[in-house]
Design a protein around this motif. Structure first.
Motif, mmCIF file in Angstrom:
data_model
loop_
_atom_site.group_PDB
_atom_site.id
_atom_site.type_symbol
_atom_site.label_atom_id
_atom_site.label_comp_id
_atom_site.label_asym_id
_atom_site.label_seq_id
_atom_site.Cartn_x
_atom_site.Cartn_y
_atom_site.Cartn_z
ATOM 1 N N THR A 9 56.396 67.021 9.652
ATOM 2 C CA THR A 9 57.141 67.573 8.531
ATOM 3 C C THR A 9 58.603 67.811 8.870
ATOM 4 O OG1 THR A 9 56.440 69.784 9.194
ATOM 5 C CG2 THR A 9 55.128 68.671 7.502
ATOM 6 N N ASP A 10 58.964 67.828 10.140
ATOM 7 C CA ASP A 10 60.340 68.095 10.529
ATOM 8 C C ASP A 10 60.917 66.949 11.360
ATOM 9 O OD1 ASP A 10 58.727 68.511 12.685
ATOM 10 O OD2 ASP A 10 59.703 70.342 13.352
ATOM 11 N N VAL A 11 60.656 65.724 10.916
ATOM 12 C CA VAL A 11 61.109 64.543 11.640
ATOM 13 C C VAL A 11 62.620 64.430 11.533
ATOM 14 C CG1 VAL A 11 61.055 62.025 11.703
ATOM 15 C CG2 VAL A 11 58.957 63.307 11.333
ATOM 16 N N GLU A 12 63.289 64.264 12.655
ATOM 17 C CA GLU A 12 64.727 64.034 12.648
ATOM 18 C C GLU A 12 64.969 62.551 12.869
ATOM 19 O OE1 GLU A 12 66.655 66.603 15.392
ATOM 20 O OE2 GLU A 12 65.799 68.383 14.489
ATOM 21 N N ASN A 13 64.911 62.106 14.096
ATOM 22 C CA ASN A 13 65.088 60.694 14.426
ATOM 23 C C ASN A 13 63.891 60.211 15.213
ATOM 24 O OD1 ASN A 13 67.675 60.511 13.294
ATOM 25 N ND2 ASN A 13 68.621 61.235 15.157
ATOM 26 N N LEU A 14 63.401 59.040 14.847
ATOM 27 C CA LEU A 14 62.320 58.417 15.607
ATOM 28 C C LEU A 14 62.920 57.346 16.487
ATOM 29 C CD1 LEU A 14 59.527 57.962 12.925
ATOM 30 C CD2 LEU A 14 59.809 59.796 14.573
ATOM 31 N N VAL A 15 62.339 57.160 17.663
ATOM 32 C CA VAL A 15 62.811 56.143 18.602
ATOM 33 C C VAL A 15 61.654 55.201 18.883
ATOM 34 C CG1 VAL A 15 63.749 55.720 20.897
ATOM 35 C CG2 VAL A 15 64.421 57.781 19.645
ATOM 36 N N CYS A 16 61.902 53.908 18.761
ATOM 37 C CA CYS A 16 60.888 52.908 19.053
ATOM 38 C C CYS A 16 60.536 52.977 20.536
ATOM 39 C CB CYS A 16 61.400 51.515 18.693
ATOM 40 S SG CYS A 16 60.225 50.192 19.092
ATOM 41 N N SER A 17 59.257 53.078 20.843
ATOM 42 C CA SER A 17 58.798 53.185 22.227
ATOM 43 C C SER A 17 59.029 51.906 23.018
ATOM 44 C CB SER A 17 57.302 53.508 22.256
ATOM 45 O OG SER A 17 57.073 54.765 21.685
ATOM 46 N N ARG A 18 59.225 50.805 22.333
ATOM 47 C CA ARG A 18 59.375 49.523 23.015
ATOM 48 C C ARG A 18 60.840 49.108 23.199
ATOM 49 N NH1 ARG A 18 56.051 45.482 24.598
ATOM 50 N NH2 ARG A 18 56.896 43.378 24.480
ATOM 51 N N CYS A 19 61.634 49.145 22.114
ATOM 52 C CA CYS A 19 63.008 48.628 22.206
ATOM 53 C C CYS A 19 64.082 49.700 22.135
ATOM 54 C CB CYS A 19 63.251 47.575 21.132
ATOM 55 S SG CYS A 19 63.388 48.258 19.454
ATOM 56 N N GLY A 20 63.706 50.927 21.753
ATOM 57 C CA GLY A 20 64.676 52.007 21.707
ATOM 58 C C GLY A 20 65.451 52.131 20.407
ATOM 59 N N THR A 21 65.113 51.346 19.394
ATOM 60 C CA THR A 21 65.771 51.454 18.101
ATOM 61 C C THR A 21 65.567 52.863 17.556
ATOM 62 O OG1 THR A 21 65.460 49.120 17.595
ATOM 63 C CG2 THR A 21 65.783 50.582 15.716
ATOM 64 N N VAL A 22 66.607 53.435 16.954
ATOM 65 C CA VAL A 22 66.535 54.787 16.410
ATOM 66 C C VAL A 22 66.573 54.717 14.891
ATOM 67 C CG1 VAL A 22 67.685 57.032 16.331
ATOM 68 C CG2 VAL A 22 67.715 55.703 18.443
ATOM 69 N N VAL A 38 49.776 61.660 22.770
ATOM 70 C CA VAL A 38 51.216 61.530 22.564
ATOM 71 C C VAL A 38 51.477 60.468 21.501
ATOM 72 C CG1 VAL A 38 53.411 60.956 23.663
ATOM 73 C CG2 VAL A 38 51.663 62.174 24.955
ATOM 74 N N ARG A 39 52.321 60.808 20.513
ATOM 75 C CA ARG A 39 52.672 59.836 19.470
ATOM 76 C C ARG A 39 53.684 58.837 20.010
ATOM 77 N NH1 ARG A 39 51.717 61.062 13.955
ATOM 78 N NH2 ARG A 39 50.600 63.012 13.774
ATOM 79 N N HIS A 40 53.453 57.570 19.694
ATOM 80 C CA HIS A 40 54.369 56.484 20.042
ATOM 81 C C HIS A 40 54.680 55.733 18.762
ATOM 82 C CE1 HIS A 40 53.832 56.872 24.386
ATOM 83 N NE2 HIS A 40 52.564 57.136 24.107
ATOM 84 N N TYR A 41 55.946 55.451 18.553
ATOM 85 C CA TYR A 41 56.379 54.738 17.349
ATOM 86 C C TYR A 41 56.898 53.362 17.725
ATOM 87 C CZ TYR A 41 56.048 59.268 15.121
ATOM 88 O OH TYR A 41 55.575 60.463 14.634
ATOM 89 N N LEU A 42 56.598 52.369 16.871
ATOM 90 C CA LEU A 42 57.112 51.017 17.034
ATOM 91 C C LEU A 42 57.865 50.644 15.770
ATOM 92 C CD1 LEU A 42 54.066 49.097 18.555
ATOM 93 C CD2 LEU A 42 56.128 49.836 19.733
#
Length: 63
Positions: A9-22, A38-42
């Motif tokens: 609910t309080d997401v600021e910036n997500l970072v891709c776990s593979r390439c680092g895209t924000v 642990v959550r990982h985003y792609l």
């Protein structure tokens, strides 16, 4: 985080776990996995490139 709504609910910036895209917020085209609690985003590009590996980790009940 709400138990009935697994989205942060309080997401600021997500970072891709593979390439680092924000990205700001939670883009609908990104993939989220939970590994060892642990959550990982792609990002969309990395998810597309690795879709077979992602599908291979799903429990058979998803198929």
């Amino acid at each position: 985080m709400d138990q009935q709504n697994p989205q942060p609910t309080d997401v600021e910036n997500l970072v891709c776990s593979r390439c680092g895209t924000v990205a700001e917020g939670a883009p609908a085209t990104w993939t989220c996995s939970v590994e060892n609690g642990v959550r990982h985003y792609l990002c969309e590009s990395c998810a597309r490139e690795n879709i077979r590996a992602i599908e291979g980790r799903l429990d058979s009940e998803w198929w």
